[in-house]
Enzyme design. Structure first.
Site, mmCIF file in Angstrom:
data_model
loop_
_atom_site.group_PDB
_atom_site.id
_atom_site.type_symbol
_atom_site.label_atom_id
_atom_site.label_comp_id
_atom_site.label_asym_id
_atom_site.label_seq_id
_atom_site.Cartn_x
_atom_site.Cartn_y
_atom_site.Cartn_z
ATOM 1 N N ASP A 1 35.839 -5.607 28.226
ATOM 2 C CA ASP A 1 36.703 -6.709 27.806
ATOM 3 C C ASP A 1 38.152 -6.344 28.086
ATOM 4 O OD1 ASP A 1 36.237 -9.235 25.587
ATOM 5 O OD2 ASP A 1 38.280 -8.519 25.908
ATOM 6 N N HIS B 1 28.087 -15.228 27.036
ATOM 7 C CA HIS B 1 28.288 -13.776 27.105
ATOM 8 C C HIS B 1 28.033 -13.159 25.745
ATOM 9 C CE1 HIS B 1 32.118 -15.759 26.230
ATOM 10 N NE2 HIS B 1 32.403 -14.725 25.459
ATOM 11 N N HIS C 1 29.113 -9.953 23.379
ATOM 12 C CA HIS C 1 30.060 -8.861 23.161
ATOM 13 C C HIS C 1 29.284 -7.666 22.599
ATOM 14 C CE1 HIS C 1 33.856 -11.406 23.083
ATOM 15 N NE2 HIS C 1 32.941 -12.336 22.911
HETATM 16 P P1 AMP Z 1 34.748 -15.490 23.562
HETATM 17 O O1 AMP Z 1 35.773 -15.799 22.505
HETATM 18 O O2 AMP Z 1 33.447 -15.068 22.984
HETATM 19 O O3 AMP Z 1 34.645 -16.603 24.566
HETATM 20 O O4 AMP Z 1 35.300 -14.200 24.302
HETATM 21 C C1 AMP Z 1 35.905 -14.181 25.555
HETATM 22 C C2 AMP Z 1 36.313 -12.767 25.833
HETATM 23 O O5 AMP Z 1 36.613 -12.634 27.207
HETATM 24 C C3 AMP Z 1 37.548 -12.289 25.064
HETATM 25 O O6 AMP Z 1 37.205 -11.152 24.266
HETATM 26 C C4 AMP Z 1 38.546 -11.933 26.174
HETATM 27 O O7 AMP Z 1 39.342 -10.825 25.862
HETATM 28 C C5 AMP Z 1 37.618 -11.681 27.348
HETATM 29 N N1 AMP Z 1 38.218 -11.870 28.667
HETATM 30 C C6 AMP Z 1 38.922 -12.935 29.104
HETATM 31 N N2 AMP Z 1 39.298 -12.768 30.383
HETATM 32 C C7 AMP Z 1 38.798 -11.564 30.776
HETATM 33 C C8 AMP Z 1 38.840 -10.820 31.987
HETATM 34 N N3 AMP Z 1 39.478 -11.276 33.071
HETATM 35 N N4 AMP Z 1 38.223 -9.621 32.023
HETATM 36 C C9 AMP Z 1 37.577 -9.141 30.933
HETATM 37 N N5 AMP Z 1 37.502 -9.807 29.762
HETATM 38 C C10 AMP Z 1 38.106 -10.995 29.678
#
Ligand code: AMP
Length: 118
Positions: free
Chosen positions: A29, A99, A101
């Site tokens: 992340d 996704h 986490h």
């Molecule tokens: P969610 O709130 O479950 O949709 O989580 C989305 C996650 O994607 C967040 O924890 C962000 O920090 C992560 N994220 C967004 N853009 C990127 C990226 N380019 N590379 C890695 N993680 C990302």
């Protein structure tokens, strides 16, 4: 419009990939919430949990196997970790490509904060 995760899966934008196979991709992340914070993503662009189908059952099982293996590789399996899947607005989902986490590397505290039901 492809999501940012589709572009990462396709190798079009950089990410720290920790696992990739024909069904799922896992990468760190960009804004880690704990010492280990990896996102495990189906290669198929399913927007949310609401959109999974029976045909996704095997791939979703595989997602858990990959989570298990990454936790072991990262050295957090024994102490434990948390797997989180957010769905839509109330779930706090930001990227609309399903996704999981994988978060760990320290004690994570109570499961939810700021709730109104206890
Ligand atoms: P969610 O709130 O479950 O949709 O989580 C989305 C996650 O994607 C967040 O924890 C962000 O920090 C992560 N994220 C967004 N853009 C990127 C990226 N380019 N590379 C890695 N993680 C990302």
């Amino acid at each position: 419009m492809p999501t940012i995760f589709e572009k990462i899966i396709a190798g079009e934008i950089p990410a720290t990939i920790v696992h990739q196979d024909d069904r799922v991709t896992a990468f760190r992340d960009i804004s880690p919430q704990a010492p280990v914070h990896v996102l495990i993503v189906p290669n198929k662009p399913i927007p949310t949990v609401n959109d999974v189908g029976e045909e996704d059952e095997r791939m979703l099982g595989h997602l858990f196997i990959v989570a298990r293996d990454i936790a072991k590789k990262e050295g957090i399996a024994e102490n434990g970790f948390r797997l989180i899947i957010n769905c839509n607005k109330h779930g706090g989902q930001v990227v609309y490509h399903l996704h999981m986490h994988l978060v760990g590397g320290q004690a994570l505290g109570p499961m939810l904060s700021g709730g109104t039901h206890g």
